[in-house]
Write a protein that holds these residues in place. Structure first.
Motif, PDB file in Angstrom:
ATOM      1  N   ALA A   8      33.263  45.042  47.100  1.00 25.59           N
ATOM      2  CA  ALA A   8      33.420  43.593  47.167  1.00 25.59           C
ATOM      3  C   ALA A   8      34.705  43.169  46.463  1.00 25.59           C
ATOM      4  O   ALA A   8      35.160  42.052  46.604  1.00 25.59           O
ATOM      5  CB  ALA A   8      32.226  42.899  46.532  1.00 25.59           C
ATOM      6  N   SER A   9      35.292  44.064  45.691  1.00 25.13           N
ATOM      7  CA  SER A   9      36.600  43.883  45.030  1.00 25.13           C
ATOM      8  C   SER A   9      36.846  42.468  44.503  1.00 25.13           C
ATOM      9  O   SER A   9      37.843  41.845  44.820  1.00 25.13           O
ATOM     10  CB  SER A   9      37.731  44.288  45.968  1.00 25.13           C
ATOM     11  N   LEU A  10      35.939  41.960  43.747  1.00 22.34           N
ATOM     12  CA  LEU A  10      36.167  40.639  43.166  1.00 22.34           C
ATOM     13  C   LEU A  10      37.048  40.792  41.940  1.00 22.34           C
ATOM     14  O   LEU A  10      36.583  40.968  40.828  1.00 22.34           O
ATOM     15  CB  LEU A  10      34.833  40.002  42.771  1.00 22.34           C
ATOM     16  N   ALA A  11      38.332  40.789  42.194  1.00 19.63           N
ATOM     17  CA  ALA A  11      39.266  41.019  41.091  1.00 19.63           C
ATOM     18  C   ALA A  11      39.381  39.743  40.262  1.00 19.63           C
ATOM     19  O   ALA A  11      40.348  39.001  40.349  1.00 19.63           O
ATOM     20  CB  ALA A  11      40.611  41.446  41.655  1.00 19.63           C
ATOM     21  N   LYS A  12      38.376  39.456  39.467  1.00 18.12           N
ATOM     22  CA  LYS A  12      38.388  38.217  38.694  1.00 18.12           C
ATOM     23  C   LYS A  12      39.279  38.377  37.470  1.00 18.12           C
ATOM     24  O   LYS A  12      39.460  39.458  36.952  1.00 18.12           O
ATOM     25  CB  LYS A  12      36.971  37.862  38.267  1.00 18.12           C
ATOM     26  N   THR A  13      39.812  37.301  37.006  1.00 15.24           N
ATOM     27  CA  THR A  13      40.681  37.319  35.832  1.00 15.24           C
ATOM     28  C   THR A  13      40.042  36.435  34.765  1.00 15.24           C
ATOM     29  O   THR A  13      40.355  35.261  34.666  1.00 15.24           O
ATOM     30  CB  THR A  13      42.079  36.800  36.203  1.00 15.24           C
ATOM     31  N   PRO A  14      39.138  37.004  33.932  1.00  8.35           N
ATOM     32  CA  PRO A  14      38.373  36.169  32.996  1.00  8.35           C
ATOM     33  C   PRO A  14      39.248  35.395  32.028  1.00  8.35           C
ATOM     34  O   PRO A  14      38.875  34.327  31.572  1.00  8.35           O
ATOM     35  CB  PRO A  14      37.514  37.176  32.242  1.00  8.35           C
ATOM     36  N   SER A  15      40.460  35.917  31.747  1.00  4.70           N
ATOM     37  CA  SER A  15      41.275  35.236  30.760  1.00  4.70           C
ATOM     38  C   SER A  15      41.697  33.841  31.213  1.00  4.70           C
ATOM     39  O   SER A  15      42.131  33.039  30.409  1.00  4.70           O
ATOM     40  CB  SER A  15      42.508  36.073  30.450  1.00  4.70           C
ATOM     41  N   LYS A  43      29.998  33.287  49.020  1.00  5.35           N
ATOM     42  CA  LYS A  43      29.767  34.351  50.019  1.00  5.35           C
ATOM     43  C   LYS A  43      30.170  35.709  49.450  1.00  5.35           C
ATOM     44  O   LYS A  43      29.808  36.757  49.987  1.00  5.35           O
ATOM     45  CB  LYS A  43      30.605  34.100  51.288  1.00  5.35           C
ATOM     46  N   LEU A  44      30.965  35.680  48.369  1.00  6.18           N
ATOM     47  CA  LEU A  44      31.420  36.924  47.738  1.00  6.18           C
ATOM     48  C   LEU A  44      30.674  37.182  46.434  1.00  6.18           C
ATOM     49  O   LEU A  44      31.079  38.028  45.634  1.00  6.18           O
ATOM     50  CB  LEU A  44      32.926  36.840  47.465  1.00  6.18           C
ATOM     51  N   GLY A  45      29.609  36.428  46.193  1.00  8.16           N
ATOM     52  CA  GLY A  45      28.769  36.689  45.026  1.00  8.16           C
ATOM     53  C   GLY A  45      29.119  35.894  43.785  1.00  8.16           C
ATOM     54  O   GLY A  45      28.537  36.117  42.728  1.00  8.16           O
ATOM     55  N   TRP A  46      30.071  34.965  43.892  1.00  6.18           N
ATOM     56  CA  TRP A  46      30.418  34.165  42.717  1.00  6.18           C
ATOM     57  C   TRP A  46      29.300  33.151  42.453  1.00  6.18           C
ATOM     58  O   TRP A  46      28.751  32.549  43.387  1.00  6.18           O
ATOM     59  CB  TRP A  46      31.715  33.404  42.924  1.00  6.18           C
ATOM     60  N   SER A  47      29.007  32.911  41.183  1.00  6.63           N
ATOM     61  CA  SER A  47      28.011  31.906  40.819  1.00  6.63           C
ATOM     62  C   SER A  47      28.702  30.556  40.626  1.00  6.63           C
ATOM     63  O   SER A  47      29.932  30.488  40.473  1.00  6.63           O
ATOM     64  CB  SER A  47      27.324  32.306  39.514  1.00  6.63           C
ATOM     65  N   TYR A  77      45.707  40.029  51.424  1.00  5.87           N
ATOM     66  CA  TYR A  77      45.325  41.025  50.414  1.00  5.87           C
ATOM     67  C   TYR A  77      45.229  40.423  49.010  1.00  5.87           C
ATOM     68  O   TYR A  77      45.013  41.160  48.044  1.00  5.87           O
ATOM     69  CB  TYR A  77      46.348  42.170  50.369  1.00  5.87           C
ATOM     70  N   GLN A  78      45.415  39.105  48.900  1.00  2.36           N
ATOM     71  CA  GLN A  78      45.322  38.489  47.576  1.00  2.36           C
ATOM     72  C   GLN A  78      43.855  38.354  47.156  1.00  2.36           C
ATOM     73  O   GLN A  78      42.946  38.497  47.968  1.00  2.36           O
ATOM     74  CB  GLN A  78      46.003  37.115  47.595  1.00  2.36           C
ATOM     75  N   THR A  79      43.662  38.075  45.878  1.00  2.27           N
ATOM     76  CA  THR A  79      42.283  37.940  45.378  1.00  2.27           C
ATOM     77  C   THR A  79      41.673  36.632  45.897  1.00  2.27           C
ATOM     78  O   THR A  79      42.397  35.674  46.205  1.00  2.27           O
ATOM     79  CB  THR A  79      42.263  37.963  43.840  1.00  2.27           C
ATOM     80  N   PRO A  80      40.343  36.572  45.977  1.00  2.00           N
ATOM     81  CA  PRO A  80      39.695  35.383  46.552  1.00  2.00           C
ATOM     82  C   PRO A  80      39.990  34.085  45.799  1.00  2.00           C
ATOM     83  O   PRO A  80      40.052  33.025  46.413  1.00  2.00           O
ATOM     84  CB  PRO A  80      38.196  35.727  46.460  1.00  2.00           C
ATOM     85  N   ASP A  81      40.181  34.153  44.463  1.00  2.81           N
ATOM     86  CA  ASP A  81      40.483  32.913  43.731  1.00  2.81           C
ATOM     87  C   ASP A  81      41.828  32.337  44.178  1.00  2.81           C
ATOM     88  O   ASP A  81      41.999  31.107  44.227  1.00  2.81           O
ATOM     89  CB  ASP A  81      40.447  33.141  42.205  1.00  2.81           C
ATOM     90  N   ILE A  82      42.779  33.209  44.543  1.00  5.06           N
ATOM     91  CA  ILE A  82      44.064  32.720  45.076  1.00  5.06           C
ATOM     92  C   ILE A  82      43.872  32.199  46.504  1.00  5.06           C
ATOM     93  O   ILE A  82      44.281  31.091  46.835  1.00  5.06           O
ATOM     94  CB  ILE A  82      45.127  33.845  45.029  1.00  5.06           C
ATOM     95  N   MET A 293      37.129  38.375  55.060  1.00  8.43           N
ATOM     96  CA  MET A 293      36.195  38.338  56.187  1.00  8.43           C
ATOM     97  C   MET A 293      34.766  38.055  55.727  1.00  8.43           C
ATOM     98  O   MET A 293      34.014  37.361  56.407  1.00  8.43           O
ATOM     99  CB  MET A 293      36.269  39.651  56.972  1.00  8.43           C
ATOM    100  N   ARG A 294      34.393  38.586  54.559  1.00  9.72           N
ATOM    101  CA  ARG A 294      33.046  38.286  54.037  1.00  9.72           C
ATOM    102  C   ARG A 294      32.909  36.792  53.743  1.00  9.72           C
ATOM    103  O   ARG A 294      31.846  36.201  53.939  1.00  9.72           O
ATOM    104  CB  ARG A 294      32.772  39.085  52.761  1.00  9.72           C
ATOM    105  N   ALA A 295      34.003  36.190  53.254  1.00  9.63           N
ATOM    106  CA  ALA A 295      33.959  34.763  52.927  1.00  9.63           C
ATOM    107  C   ALA A 295      33.963  33.899  54.180  1.00  9.63           C
ATOM    108  O   ALA A 295      33.277  32.877  54.243  1.00  9.63           O
ATOM    109  CB  ALA A 295      35.152  34.399  52.041  1.00  9.63           C
ATOM    110  N   GLU A 296      34.740  34.321  55.197  1.00  8.89           N
ATOM    111  CA  GLU A 296      34.940  33.453  56.368  1.00  8.89           C
ATOM    112  C   GLU A 296      34.017  33.771  57.531  1.00  8.89           C
ATOM    113  O   GLU A 296      33.791  32.932  58.390  1.00  8.89           O
ATOM    114  CB  GLU A 296      36.411  33.548  56.817  1.00  8.89           C
TER     115      GLU A 296
END
Ligand code: 13P
Ligand code: SF4
Length: 355
Positions: A8-15, A43-47, A77-82, A293-296
């Motif tokens: 699912a590669s949720l490359a989150k950036t907690p900082s 859709k990508l598992g974010w709360s 190829y960017q992260t979902p937050d972008i 694709m998982r999101a859309e």
């Protein structure tokens, strides 16, 4: 091969949550922004709580974009937050280069890699083009220099040089026509010549050679993301998921391409998935596309492994915020005018031949 990795590669950036805006948004604005983010990101598992943490930062970036007359162009190829938080447009290399030309904004923030930002600057010298991660390179781009192209031209007199867009401005400047994964075959076929120098991707050249009667002279560049895929991974997914459609990027090795339902660019893969009746897909490419694709297309299932591009993932919300607030010199894309003019001619020819 071993067990399959469902990424699912949720490359989150907690900082990012520690960033405090100088213009702190109201709780109502944060709540509304979190709701907007939650649509695709859930859709990508974010709360909702995670979206609430990111909302102040995306609000601040989106406000700064308006104040500075900037658009954010992001590769798939960017992260979902972008992609879902701050991008005004998400697409493949070809679509992004066209968007850079069409956008009326005076500043383009490129969430992608250097060759993409350079392409935007080559086509739009009057615009400011910012690259949040100035060290976002590309192994293909770094595999070849302008000197190498000059040598290839001496070794292959009279042959046109078709250059993949994943190259530096200097390499494009030495070439006759540019191409992307979306139009490479079309460009090759449109040229009147029977022998063509096609650089720098070794695998893409071999894959295209199977589709044309023309002789292609290649180079030994490789994408460090796509060269890692193996035929066994594809065969294992076919066996495990009957009816699966397997779509691979043309930068993959030929034995992988020999096993798939579609070989093409990221835009081709998206169009295939959207128009196909199939429910299950393997995307033999960078993990960001699977996230997209998982999101859309949440009704479809993306299975199998994917690989991360370390260059693409150098962009994040923090360096986008910083570049909008005060860009460092190395984040401002600048191309010497003599190089830009010659590279522009190669790109312009691509746009003409792709019509
Ligand atoms: P696309 O133009 O197909 O999106 O490809 C860009 C890229 O860098 C592939 O690795
Ligand atoms: Fe370059 Fe490969 Fe990364 Fe694309 S995925 S930017 S070709 S290294």
């Amino acid at each position: 091969m071993g067990s399959l990795h469902l990424d699912a590669s949720l490359a989150k950036t907690p900082s990012v949550v520690s960033v405090v805006s100088a213009h702190a948004p109201s709780p109502e604005e944060v709540q509304a922004e979190a709701g907007r983010l939650f649509g695709p990101l859930s859709k990508l598992g974010w709360s909702m709580n995670e979206c609430l943490l990111y909302a102040p930062l995306t609000l601040q970036i989106n406000r700064l974009k308006k104040e500075t007359d900037a658009v954010v162009l992001a590769h798939s190829y960017q992260t979902p937050d972008i992609m879902y938080g701050i991008a005004d447009f998400v697409g493949d290399s070809y679509e992004l280069s066209k968007k850079a030309m069409e956008s009326p904004a005076s500043t383009i923030v490129f969430c992608g890699v250097r060759f993409m930002a350079e392409t935007a600057k080559i086509m739009n010298p009057q615009k400011t083009v910012l690259l949040p991660a100035p060290d976002a390179g590309c192994s293909l781009s770094e595999s070849i220099t302008a000197d190498d192209v000059r040598l290839l031209k001496r070794e292959n007199p009279g042959c046109p040089v078709v250059v993949y867009v994943n190259t530096s401005a200097e390499v494009k400047a030495e070439s006759d026509v540019c191409c992307t994964s979306a139009n490479a075959l079309k460009i090759i076929q449109a040229l009147p010549d029977n022998k063509i120098v096609f650089i720098p991707d070794e695998f893409m050249t071999k894959n295209l050679q199977k589709l044309t009667d023309k002789q292609l002279v290649g180079w030994g560049g490789r994408c460090i993301v796509h060269e890692r895929f193996g035929k066994d991974q594809v065969l294992a997914v076919r066996e495990q998921f009957p009816g699966v459609k397997i779509l691979a990027h043309t930068e993959c090795p030929p034995d992988v391409i020999g096993q798939v339902d579609l070989a093409g660019g990221t835009g081709d893969m998206i169009r295939y998935m959207k128009s196909s009746d199939a429910k299950t897909f393997m995307l033999v490419t960078e993990c960001g596309l699977g996230d997209r694709m998982r999101a859309e297309l949440p009704e479809k299932r993306v299975v199998g492994t994917c690989n991360l591009c370390p260059y693409m993932k150098k962009n994040n919300l923090l360096n986008v915020l910083q570049v909008l607030q005060s860009a460092r010199p190395e984040q401002v894309v600048d191309i010497p005018e003599p190089v830009r003019i010659k590279a522009h001619a190669a790109l312009q020819r691509m746009f003409e031949l792709s019509k």
